[in-house]
Design a protein around this motif. Structure first.
Motif, PDB file in Angstrom:
ATOM      1  N   LEU A   1      -4.018  -5.582   6.763  1.00 39.63           N
ATOM      2  CA  LEU A   1      -5.134  -4.630   6.694  1.00 39.63           C
ATOM      3  C   LEU A   1      -4.967  -3.402   7.588  1.00 39.63           C
ATOM      4  O   LEU A   1      -5.246  -2.281   7.142  1.00 39.63           O
ATOM      5  CB  LEU A   1      -6.461  -5.333   6.971  1.00 39.63           C
TER       6      LEU A   1
ATOM      7  N   ARG B   1      -4.998   0.297   6.000  1.00 38.62           N
ATOM      8  CA  ARG B   1      -5.982   1.306   6.424  1.00 38.62           C
ATOM      9  C   ARG B   1      -5.284   2.582   6.876  1.00 38.62           C
ATOM     10  O   ARG B   1      -5.695   3.692   6.541  1.00 38.62           O
ATOM     11  CB  ARG B   1      -6.863   0.740   7.553  1.00 38.62           C
ATOM     12  N   GLU B   2      -4.225   2.431   7.644  1.00 41.11           N
ATOM     13  CA  GLU B   2      -3.491   3.611   8.106  1.00 41.11           C
ATOM     14  C   GLU B   2      -2.941   4.407   6.922  1.00 41.11           C
ATOM     15  O   GLU B   2      -2.958   5.637   6.923  1.00 41.11           O
ATOM     16  CB  GLU B   2      -2.344   3.190   9.031  1.00 41.11           C
TER      17      GLU B   2
ATOM     18  N   PRO C   1      -9.253   7.088   6.574  1.00 37.55           N
ATOM     19  CA  PRO C   1     -10.655   6.687   6.672  1.00 37.55           C
ATOM     20  C   PRO C   1     -11.429   6.859   5.366  1.00 37.55           C
ATOM     21  O   PRO C   1     -12.424   6.171   5.135  1.00 37.55           O
ATOM     22  CB  PRO C   1     -11.218   7.597   7.767  1.00 37.55           C
TER      23      PRO C   1
ATOM     24  N   THR D   1     -10.186   3.157   0.436  1.00 34.73           N
ATOM     25  CA  THR D   1     -10.858   1.859   0.326  1.00 34.73           C
ATOM     26  C   THR D   1      -9.833   0.754   0.539  1.00 34.73           C
ATOM     27  O   THR D   1      -8.805   0.720  -0.145  1.00 34.73           O
ATOM     28  CB  THR D   1     -11.506   1.693  -1.068  1.00 34.73           C
ATOM     29  N   VAL D   2     -10.112  -0.140   1.486  1.00 33.41           N
ATOM     30  CA  VAL D   2      -9.268  -1.302   1.741  1.00 33.41           C
ATOM     31  C   VAL D   2     -10.124  -2.551   1.587  1.00 33.41           C
ATOM     32  O   VAL D   2     -11.149  -2.696   2.255  1.00 33.41           O
ATOM     33  CB  VAL D   2      -8.652  -1.262   3.162  1.00 33.41           C
TER      34      VAL D   2
ATOM     35  N   ASP E   1     -10.738  -2.761   9.605  1.00 29.96           N
ATOM     36  CA  ASP E   1      -9.787  -2.017   8.780  1.00 29.96           C
ATOM     37  C   ASP E   1     -10.044  -2.146   7.288  1.00 29.96           C
ATOM     38  O   ASP E   1      -9.464  -1.398   6.492  1.00 29.96           O
ATOM     39  CB  ASP E   1      -8.353  -2.489   9.086  1.00 29.96           C
ATOM     40  N   GLY E   2     -10.870  -3.100   6.893  1.00 29.74           N
ATOM     41  CA  GLY E   2     -11.137  -3.287   5.473  1.00 29.74           C
ATOM     42  C   GLY E   2     -12.314  -4.215   5.258  1.00 29.74           C
ATOM     43  O   GLY E   2     -12.722  -4.953   6.166  1.00 29.74           O
TER      44      GLY E   2
END
Length: 199
Positions: free
Chosen positions: A56, A60-61, A65, A68-69, A90-91
């Protein structure tokens, strides 16, 4: 819930609390595999069978931002371990079976799946469900931080001809499930099969 699902939940539920400590050095391998998806800021991606959410942060990286994760897993204890590790930042974590995802068709740009394929009770239909939720041209990464031979040796087993992860078996399975295999690596230090959503 099927017997297969119960078995998976029991297996991973019993191991969830110590899962990350058993494999402390896998982070760079996960990050490298995620980079192979070529995700862009704003993309939507699913970590299918996310476990403790080790992928995750890298996902995310990659999507930033505004992306969508999602992390979906069948085992509540694994998702709880992901929360304890802070990876829910992160998700969005979802308790879900990858065979019946609560997503609309074509909602995702990519799916990341670490160690998932050998735990699918119905590999063809389950891979087809992953294809359903990915847009045409989107990608699927089937990953493991060690190759098939190294994993078999770790478990005191031998590789068999019937292994779904072997390229001659995986390529037609993916093709029947809405995917086209585009690259395949089975090395000591990683297993990574990338497939593109057909159609």
């Amino acid at each position: 819930m099927t017997d297969d699902h119960t078995h998976v939940q029991e297996f991973f539920g019993a191991r969830a609390a110590g899962w990350d400590t058993r494999f402390p050095d896998d982070g760079p391998a996960f990050a490298a595999a995620v980079s192979s998806l070529g995700l862009r800021p704003g993309d939507a991606v699913l970590d299918a069978g996310c476990g403790t959410g080790r992928a995750l942060p890298a996902l995310r990286e990659a999507v930033g931002p505004e992306g969508t994760v999602l992390g979906a897993d069948l085992t509540p204890a694994m998702l709880e371990a992901a929360v304890r590790a802070g990876r829910d930042r992160d998700g969005r974590l979802v308790l879900a079976d990858v065979a019946r995802l609560p997503l609309r068709p074509g909602a995702l740009d990519a799916v990341f799946a670490a160690g998932l394929i050998s735990h699918l009770s119905r590999p063809g239909p389950d891979l087809a469900e992953l294809a359903r939720v990915v847009r045409p041209g989107g990608l699927l990464a089937l990953f493991h931080p060690v190759g098939r031979a190294a994993l078999a040796a770790r478990r005191g087993r031998r590789i068999t001809d019937g292994d779904l992860r072997a390229e001659p078996n995986l390529r037609p399975l993916l093709a029947r499930s809405g995917w086209r295999l585009v690259s395949y690596a089975d090395e000591d230090a990683r297993y990574l099969a990338l497939a593109e959503r057909s159609g």
